[in-house]
Motif scaffolding. Structure first.
Motif, short mmCIF file in Angstrom:
data_model
loop_
_atom_site.label_atom_id
_atom_site.label_comp_id
_atom_site.label_asym_id
_atom_site.label_seq_id
_atom_site.Cartn_x
_atom_site.Cartn_y
_atom_site.Cartn_z
N TRP A 195 0.90 -1.37 0.07
CA TRP A 195 -0.04 -0.13 -0.04
C TRP A 195 0.64 1.26 -0.12
N ASN A 196 1.92 1.41 0.91
CA ASN A 196 2.62 2.52 0.69
C ASN A 196 3.22 2.95 -0.76
N GLU A 197 3.68 1.88 -1.23
CA GLU A 197 4.21 2.20 -2.60
C GLU A 197 3.18 2.51 -3.54
N MET A 198 1.81 2.08 -3.62
CA MET A 198 0.84 2.44 -4.23
C MET A 198 0.35 3.68 -4.12
N MET A 199 0.63 4.14 -2.53
CA MET A 199 0.09 5.57 -2.50
C MET A 199 1.00 6.70 -2.68
N ALA A 200 2.50 5.92 -2.78
CA ALA A 200 3.34 7.01 -3.09
C ALA A 200 3.52 7.39 -4.73
N MET A 201 3.17 6.34 -5.30
CA MET A 201 2.87 6.20 -6.92
C MET A 201 1.56 7.43 -7.21
N SER A 202 0.60 7.16 -6.34
CA SER A 202 -0.45 8.24 -6.63
C SER A 202 -0.23 9.58 -6.21
N VAL A 203 0.72 9.57 -5.03
CA VAL A 203 1.05 11.13 -4.76
C VAL A 203 1.79 11.61 -5.85
N LEU A 204 2.73 10.78 -6.30
CA LEU A 204 3.70 11.34 -7.52
C LEU A 204 2.67 11.69 -8.79
N GLY A 205 1.72 10.59 -8.86
CA GLY A 205 0.94 10.65 -9.93
C GLY A 205 -0.19 11.86 -10.21
N SER A 206 -0.29 12.52 -8.79
CA SER A 206 -1.39 13.58 -8.70
C SER A 206 -0.78 14.93 -8.57
N LEU A 207 0.75 14.80 -8.39
CA LEU A 207 1.78 16.01 -7.98
C LEU A 207 1.62 17.06 -9.02
N PRO A 208 1.77 16.52 -10.61
CA PRO A 208 1.85 17.59 -11.35
C PRO A 208 0.22 18.34 -11.54
N LEU A 209 -0.80 17.49 -11.45
CA LEU A 209 -1.93 18.20 -11.48
C LEU A 209 -2.19 19.06 -10.45
N LEU A 210 -1.96 18.75 -9.18
CA LEU A 210 -1.92 19.56 -7.89
C LEU A 210 -1.07 20.73 -8.12
N LEU A 211 -0.23 20.78 -8.52
CA LEU A 211 0.94 21.92 -8.77
C LEU A 211 0.35 22.86 -9.87
N LEU A 212 -0.13 22.53 -10.90
CA LEU A 212 -0.75 23.23 -12.02
C LEU A 212 -1.68 23.81 -11.40
N TYR A 213 -2.64 23.04 -10.87
CA TYR A 213 -4.00 23.67 -10.30
C TYR A 213 -3.80 24.71 -9.33
N LEU A 214 -2.93 24.49 -8.37
CA LEU A 214 -2.24 25.75 -7.43
C LEU A 214 -1.68 26.70 -8.28
N ILE A 215 -1.06 26.68 -9.08
CA ILE A 215 -0.54 27.72 -9.89
C ILE A 215 -1.60 28.52 -10.67
N ALA A 216 -2.54 27.52 -11.17
CA ALA A 216 -3.40 28.37 -12.36
C ALA A 216 -4.76 28.49 -11.89
N GLN A 217 -5.11 28.13 -10.51
CA GLN A 217 -6.37 28.06 -10.14
C GLN A 217 -7.39 29.15 -10.34
N ARG A 218 -6.83 30.39 -10.21
CA ARG A 218 -7.50 31.66 -10.49
C ARG A 218 -8.29 31.39 -11.97
N TYR A 219 -7.44 31.09 -12.69
CA TYR A 219 -7.78 31.20 -14.22
C TYR A 219 -8.66 29.79 -14.57
N PHE A 220 -8.33 29.00 -13.78
CA PHE A 220 -9.00 27.55 -13.80
C PHE A 220 -10.27 27.56 -13.37
N LEU A 221 -10.51 28.17 -12.34
CA LEU A 221 -11.95 28.05 -11.67
C LEU A 221 -12.67 29.15 -12.54
N ALA A 222 -11.99 30.03 -12.99
CA ALA A 222 -13.12 31.17 -13.79
C ALA A 222 -13.51 30.48 -14.96
N GLY A 223 -12.54 29.65 -15.58
CA GLY A 223 -12.78 29.09 -16.97
C GLY A 223 -13.80 27.88 -16.80
N MET A 224 -13.47 26.99 -15.58
CA MET A 224 -14.50 25.87 -15.44
C MET A 224 -15.90 26.50 -15.07
#
Lengths: 281, 293
Positions: free
Chosen positions: A245-274
């Motif tokens: 489980w720890n490895e699957m969760m680590a993989m999930s964290v790493l797999g979500s990281l780019p999206l989380l970062l993009l979202y946090l950087i661009a959330q102002r535009y993103f929310l408005a767009g959505m």
């Protein structure tokens, strides 16, 4: 009087904050649990009583991913596919949205309805002919198969979002270029694109997210380990050594990281767009 | 020499041509292909296939698992749409409340959307971890004496479909929340003021102003959500795979297994066309509704 004002102002405020706190636990707890599980040793994961924070923080799960070239490859594949899909989608979307927002032409309405309804076509319906097509074109198990087929679901939303954005820019802006003898192409590149950066960012983030998360086509149109993307990598990990489980969760964290970062950087535009996409489109 | 008007029209086609070409290649052509497959026998696998009319449709309509899948899909979809809406609306109202500090509101707005960013595969394994018989949810429920034995959420035929639906509800409410929040912010304040002068209480304002004003957004999003949820594949595939004993089989997993486990591509195509028909029905209402606005 004091009692009345208490029940009229303080109580509703308290209830509102209580509701927000419940909401925060509902939304955030599973994510926190995933994150901290990735930092636990495998023996500690189902310890009783359950604890959110690990007794001993360990990066063993992350190290085992970084040290395994096959797993690193999943990430490289995902970055490559999602990156190229995003670039191509943006290019085609900007052209189409410009055509839609600045011109009227025959079949415009038909094309518009076609694009809107494309959003709702089940991927599973397309999957079977895609499988046949991809094999027939000889591009089974290639990046090209994924990049090409992903466009079918990244384009519709991107075009709607971008057209909506361009419609908010006054026509006088690009018409000024045309009056000065410039072409519409010049107007697009010199005037429209620089002004559309927020719309482009929202579209890019959304497109990247869709492509990064895609599962069904990646599962079916690729076969060898060196072509697999992150979601499929996680699925394989789950099948192979079922309960690391720890490895699957680590993989999930790493797999979500780019999206989380993009979202946090661009959330102002993103929310408005959505929001604009759903309210106006 | 082309006239200005003709040139202008040609320029428009130049801009929309790449997208039109791609949609023909990736939509129109595959749709015709899948329809053709569904009317043949042994599509993809056989060299010489014959036209068999509606035979594949008759075969799947006679399959009891198909009808079970229809039932599960309906339950999963309808429950998801209802709870997505309720949770999304509740969160939107809370985030729109003037009683809350604006900074807290904007932080929570960002945090509440997080579930929406996670891919279905990750949502599936998060919930498999949380709902594991030895997992934290069972521990909490047992400590609170709500249950007195370890429930096998995803591997019992009694609970699997509910557990799956719950995971999907968790993952899907943010789209409603964002849209309804934007909708709430667009309602003119003087409507509430006028109602206040007429003596309306908070509930009446909600019932007679907020809900009717949000209705167009609610209908749009709910229709889209219905269409998308009906097609959900990875979440089901990664939590239960349609089991135990078909108890979570939905139309998408049923179709996928026909194609890529049994290699019955013709029958799978027929089933895929059925899914397409249902979603086209809902799309028709969606487009009609979008145009009416």
């Amino acid at each position: 009087m004091a009692k009345r004002s208490l029940s009229r102002t303080i109580l509703p405020t308290l209830l509102t904050y209580l509701g927000l706190a419940v909401g925060l636990v509902f939304a955030g707890f599973p994510i926190l649990w995933m994150f901290f599980t990735s930092l636990k040793s495998n023996t500690e994961i189902f310890a009783l009583p359950p604890r959110l924070l690990p007794n001993d923080f360990t990066n063993v799960a992350y190290l085992s991913i970084f040290n395994d070239p096959a797993k690193v490859r999943f990430f490289l594949n995902s970055y490559l596919v999602a990156g190229v899909v995003t670039l191509l989608t943006l290019l085609i979307t900007i052209l189409t949205a410009y055509g839609f927002s600045r011109y009227s032409f025959r079949f415009k309405n038909t094309l518009n309805v076609f694009i809107i309804s494309t959003q709702t076509v089940p991927p599973i319906t397309l999957l079977i002919p895609y499988f046949g097509m991809v094999v027939a074109f000889g591009i089974f198990n290639t990046y090209f198969a994924l990049i090409l087929t992903y466009m079918v679901f990244t384009l519709p939303y991107a075009i709607l979002l971008m057209t909506g954005y361009l419609n908010t820019l006054p026509r006088e802006l690009d018409e000024a270029v045309l009056v000065d003898g410039g072409s519409s192409w010049t107007a697009l590149w010199r005037v429209i694109i620089p002004l559309s950066v927020p719309g482009i960012v929202a579209t890019a983030v959304y497109t990247f997210l869709l492509a990064w998360n895609e599962f069904l086509f990646a599962l079916t149109l690729t076969k060898s380990m060196d072509m697999r993307t992150v979601p499929i990598g996680i699925e394989l990990l789950m099948g192979q050594h079922a309960f690391e489980w720890n490895e699957m969760m680590a993989m999930s964290v790493l797999g979500s990281l780019p999206l989380l970062l993009l979202y946090l950087i661009a959330q102002r535009y993103f929310l408005a767009g959505m929001a604009a996409g759903s309210v106006k489109s | 020499m082309l006239s200005y008007k003709t040139r202008k029209r040609l320029v428009a086609y130049f801009y929309v041509a790449p997208a039109t070409f791609l949609f023909c290649l990736l939509m129109l052509f595959p749709m015709i292909t899948v329809l053709r497959y569904s009317l043949m026998d042994g599509a993809i696998t056989k060299k010489d296939t014959a036209f068999v009319g509606l035979q594949n449709y008759v075969t799947i309509f006679k399959d009891p698992v198909f009808w079970q899948s229809v039932g599960h899909t309906l339950y999963f979809t309808v429950m998801s749409v209802i709870f997505h809406l309720l949770i999304g609306l509740a969160f939107a109202l809370l985030l729109n409340s003037q009683r809350v500090d604006p900074l807290i509101r904007s932080i929570l707005r960002v945090l509440y959307i997080l579930p929406w960013l996670f891919t279905a595969v990750i949502i599936a394994i998060i919930w498999r971890l949380l709902l594991d018989p030895n997992g934290v949810i069972n521990s909490i429920l047992m400590t609170l004496h709500i249950i007195n034995f370890k429930v096998e959420w995803f591997s019992s035929t009694k609970t699997a479909l509910h557990a799956l639906t719950f995971a999907n509800i968790w993952a899907g409410y943010p789209l409603y929340m964002v849209s309804l929040l934007a909708g709430l912010q667009g309602i003119p304040k003087d409507l509430y003021e006028a109602a206040g002068i007429d003596g309306a209480n908070e509930f009446q304002k909600f019932r007679y102003i907020t809900i009717p004003q949000l209705m167009p957004i609610i209908i749009s999003i709910a229709l889209l959500d219905f269409i998308w949820t009906m097609q959900v594949f990875p979440l089901v595939w990664m939590t239960t795979g349609g089991g135990p004993i078909y108890s979570t089989e939905v139309l998408s997993t049923y179709t996928y297994k026909l194609a890529f486990s049994s290699y019955e591509f013709s029958r799978a195509s027929a089933s895929a066309i059925v899914i397409l028909m249902i979603s086209m029905g809902a799309t028709y209402f969606y487009i009609k509704h979008q145009k009416a606005r």
